[in-house]
Scaffold this active site. Structure first.
Site, PDB file in Angstrom:
ATOM      1  N   ASP A 291       1.088  -1.440   0.014  1.00 57.06           N
ATOM      2  CA  ASP A 291       0.036   0.109  -0.006  1.00 57.06           C
ATOM      3  C   ASP A 291       0.931   1.348   0.059  1.00 57.06           C
ATOM      4  OD1 ASP A 291      -2.232   1.697  -0.057  1.00 57.06           O
ATOM      5  OD2 ASP A 291      -3.183   0.813   1.736  1.00 57.06           O
TER       6      ASP A 291
HETATM    7  C1  BGC Z   1      -5.144   3.193   0.144  1.00 62.56           C
HETATM    8  C2  BGC Z   1      -5.298   2.277  -0.882  1.00 62.56           C
HETATM    9  C3  BGC Z   1      -5.091   3.005  -2.063  1.00 62.56           C
HETATM   10  C4  BGC Z   1      -3.785   3.340  -2.341  1.00 62.56           C
HETATM   11  C5  BGC Z   1      -3.571   4.143  -3.668  1.00 62.56           C
HETATM   12  C6  BGC Z   1      -3.914   4.044   0.012  1.00 62.56           C
HETATM   13  O1  BGC Z   1      -3.968   5.175   0.987  1.00 62.56           O
HETATM   14  O2  BGC Z   1      -5.087   2.685   1.557  1.00 62.56           O
HETATM   15  O3  BGC Z   1      -6.504   1.846  -0.558  1.00 62.56           O
HETATM   16  O4  BGC Z   1      -5.509   1.978  -3.140  1.00 62.56           O
HETATM   17  O5  BGC Z   1      -3.870   4.476  -1.220  1.00 62.56           O
HETATM   18  O6  BGC Z   1      -4.496   5.229  -3.769  1.00 62.56           O
END
Ligand code: BGC
Length: 768
Positions: A291
């Protein structure tokens, strides 16, 4: 060798590798049909270029976290980027792909990701709302349509589905998942993967899905986002892991590691999770992406410096580094220091190249870059018409005393509330591709659906809340409701004056879009105070009031349930919000949404969920009467305000004649559960027939009941249908204390009905 000649040779090799793909599939030693091609490319790459493939920066168009990547174009040229996300429009994506294809030495196409979570420009309800449709065909079709639109705009990888089970509405991301139930969550995970990936990933209108956040991200302590998760294995296996596994079984191409720790080790660097369980036990062979800044965050979890945590993440099974640039910046040194091997790196690169082959990027890097497609395929009338249906089906009618709803299409309606006329708040959280201002607010939808015979009056009634700072925090991403400069009293007076002229009042209040979603945890589950006061003032007029409740989480609306005649929970219904809500308010659509997350009476009951255990001191009465030395509270009864599976219709459904095909079932037999459902009301309607099972005696304690089947059926008024559930012993299995998946002989009770409180019951014996 001079640079131009090197370019030429690599170009020829890559072209040969791409053209040869079909013939050479059998040449691999494992079951990856692209292994031969992937190995050939790996053989041509420098270590730096390999690390580049593991690097996923954000384009910077949309900011979601702390760290920002810069100078992307230069990095792509240098072969330091494997994919990019947060970049929108096919024109931009084509340009960026050209940099990779024309200026980088290896000419490896980039993969383009985005959080396509509940639709693309055509936006469906937030996932929690979508799950309340309990309509798997519909959910799959939303993902299919999202893939169609996103791929038309250049995106070929979505960070969805999010399948984190959550039982805690304080956690803001409860809005992004499918609620609290593992069986329903697993069905939805599968439907979404099938929708995005279709039957052929190489088509230019299907996209790679990414199941997230692996794992257990929905169970943070105290409901605070990113917080520690600590859970027994038996609970993980029975109550939290199955939806991720369902996505893997459906063939999901990628997995996103979660921010939280598991057994004291951050998921991003957790080998048990990302390798032993995911790959070895479940057979996943796609790639794992971290993530946002997940690797960097391991430092703050306190497990090492950037070099150490990057090496740990790679060895654990993380293949692609989102934004942190820990892989890019430190793995070379780690090879020298012996912390990771070239084979470790090759494994990760190979998985990413394989995914690029799977979606056909080596055959044609521009296959998702047809500049003509968006015009004809994005936000079309047809897609919007479907979104309107989906939105209407996601709304949950929580109360309808004296059949106040549906409203007649005549007379005067006062529409009041800060959520009544705000386009940008309709799509809800994680709607990055939505053209927010094109969503249809309730005021516009109401006027359109009501037609000429209804006089619709509108007043804002109040601001979102008293606290300006709080209001600023919850509208940080620009989905704001401009604060009205008039005083609270002036706003209220205006609302009361239109209320006085009306036959019925619709109060459109609740949360704004960004009060739920990432980093939007709360400790208070009530409607903001200022809006509560507005509602109370409207109730005092004595006019009938319909509460249209906008929310991204279960709210504690005990007082509202007591005092308001009708409550329609609308979540954030998406781009066609206003029309869909009005379709239901006027009865053009009979509501059929059912809650997928329990609504508590107050925040103190949280976590609250229907499939809990019985305890050694269960409460012995159904009335919720307090009993000393039993498992209950002094100040509030145990039951929730609205149970899982709950939702009213304008018609009435009666259940009878519940039967199981046989009283005794052997370990290898299938069996059938049947029930008769009659529509005894005045409207045709849809009902979600729910089947719950209780395993009465187990080697470990078993939940009081568990959802094991559901069917959404249409029944005309006056009609009776027999609903059959085909079951097998597999439906009775659970993970025991050795984590073996078993069914144990003994008595099972079956409950079928309209929600998790279903009382119609029968039972059978499972024999050895
Ligand atoms: C979130 C994810 C997301 C990623 C990319 C993160 O802050 O937890 O769910 O896919 O950002 O945008």
């Amino acid at each position: 060798m001079t640079r131009p000649i090197t370019f030429l040779l690599i170009f020829i090799s890559l072209s040969l590798v791409a053209c040869d793909s079909k013939e050479k599939r059998t040449a691999s030693s494992n079951d990856n049909p692209f292994q031969y091609q992937v190995d050939s490319i790996l053989g041509l790459m420098t270590l730096d270029e390999k690390l580049g493939q593991l690097n996923l920066p954000s384009s910077g168009d949309i900011t979601t976290g702390a760290s920002q990547s810069s100078d992307i174009a230069k990095k792509i040229e240098e072969g330091k980027v494997g994919g990019l996300f947060n970049i929108k429009t096919v024109e931009k994506i084509r340009e960026v792909q050209k940099i990779a294809m024309e200026k980088s030495r290896m000419k490896i196409p980039l993969i383009f990701g985005m959080d396509v979570i509940h639709g693309y420009e055509t936006t469906f309800p937030i996932p929690l709302g979508l799950s309340c449709t309990w309509n798997m065909d519909m959910i799959e079709k939303t993902a299919r349509m999202a893939a169609q639109e996103a791929t038309a705009d250049g995106i070929n990888w979505t960070f969805s589905p999010m399948v984190d089970i959550s039982r805690d509405p304080r956690w803001g991301r409860v809005s992004e998942g499918s609620g609290e139930d593992v069986f329903l969550g697993s069905q939805i995970a599968k439907a979404m993967v099938n929708g995005y990936q279709g039957d052929d990933l190489t088509k230019n209108n299907t996209m790679l899905a990414c199941v997230k956040h692996f794992a257990l991200y929905g169970a943070p302590e105290a409901g605070r986002d990113y917080n520690t998760v600590d859970m027994s294995r038996i609970r993980m296996y029975n109550e939290y892991l199955p939806p991720y596994q369902a996505a893997i079984d459906a063939g999901v191409g990628s997995v996103m590691a979660s921010f939280n720790e598991i057994d004291g080790v951050p998921a991003t660097g957790n080998k048990w999770l990302l390798t032993d369980l995911l790959r070895e036990d479940w057979g996943f062979n796609g790639f794992v992406v971290t993530d946002y800044t997940g690797i960097e965050e391991m430092m703050y979890h306190g497990v090492g410096n950037l070099q150490q945590v990057s090496a740990q993440a790679l060895k654990a099974g993380s293949d692609m580094d989102m934004v942190a640039e820990g892989f890019l910046g430190t793995l070379k040194q780690s090879v020298e220091d012996g912390l990771v091997s070239i084979e470790d790196i090759d494994k990760a690169v190979s998985r990413i190249l394989t995914a690029k082959y799977q979606i056909g990027l080596f055959d044609d890097p521009y296959k998702y870059c047809d500049l003509e497609r968006p015009k004809n395929e994005v936000f079309t009338e047809e897609n919007r018409a479907f979104a309107r249906q989906v939105s209407a089906e996601s709304l949950v009618l929580l109360k309808n005393a004296d059949s106040l709803l549906p409203l007649k299409k005549s007379g005067t309606i006062a529409l009041v509330g800060p959520m009544a006329n705000t386009a940008v708040n309709m799509a809800g959280t994680w709607s990055v591709a939505t053209k927010q201002e094109k969503s249809i607010p309730l005021l516009e939808g109401l006027k359109t659906v009501a037609g000429d015979q209804v006089n619709v009056l509108y007043a804002k009634g109040s601001n979102v809340d008293y606290d300006l700072e709080y209001e600023n925090r919850v509208t940080m991403f620009g989905k704001s409701i401009p604060r009205d400069d008039r005083s609270d009293q002036q706003l209220l007076d205006e609302a009361l004056s239109i209320a006085a002229k009306s036959d019925v009042i619709i109060a459109a209040i609740g949360e704004t879009a960004e009060m739920s979603g990432e980093s939007s945890s709360v400790t208070n589950l009530q409607i903001p105070k200022l809006q509560q006061e507005l509602l109370n003032a409207l109730l005092k007029t004595g006019k009938p009031v319909v509460l249209v409740l906008f929310t991204g989480r279960p709210l504690a609306i005990t007082a509202e349930n007591e005092n308001v005649q009708a409550i329609l929970n609308v979540w954030f219904p998406g781009s066609e919000a206003g029309l869909a809500i009005s379709d239901v308010l006027f009865g053009d659509v009979n509501p059929s949404g059912k809650l997928t997350a329990t609504f508590p009476r107050n925040v103190g009951q949280v976590p609250i969920f229907y499939n809990h255990k019985n305890t050694g001191r269960p409460l012995g009465n159904k009335e919720g009467k307090f009993q000393k030395f039993k498992s209950n509270y002094l100040d509030v009864r145990n039951e929730p305000l609205y149970p899982f599976g709950y939702g009213l219709s304008y018609t009435k459904f009666d259940y009878k004649n519940l039967t199981v095909s046989t009283d005794t079932i052997s370990m290898d037999s299938a069996f059938k559960v049947s029930v008769e459902v009659s529509n005894t009301g005045d409207y045709d309607g849809k009902e979600v027939v729910q089947l719950y099972v209780r395993d009465v005696v187990g080697s470990v304690t078993r939940p009081v009941r568990e959802l094991k089947g559901f069917q959404k059926i249409e029944i005309k008024k006056g009609e009776t249908k027999t609903v059959n559930f085909d079951m097998t012993v597999n439906d009775l299995k659970f993970y025991n204390s050795d984590l073996d998946f078993v069914a144990e002989p003994g008595e099972f009770q079956v409950f079928v009905g309209t929600d998790a409180d279903a009382e119609l019951m029968t039972s059978f014996q499972l024999k050895k």
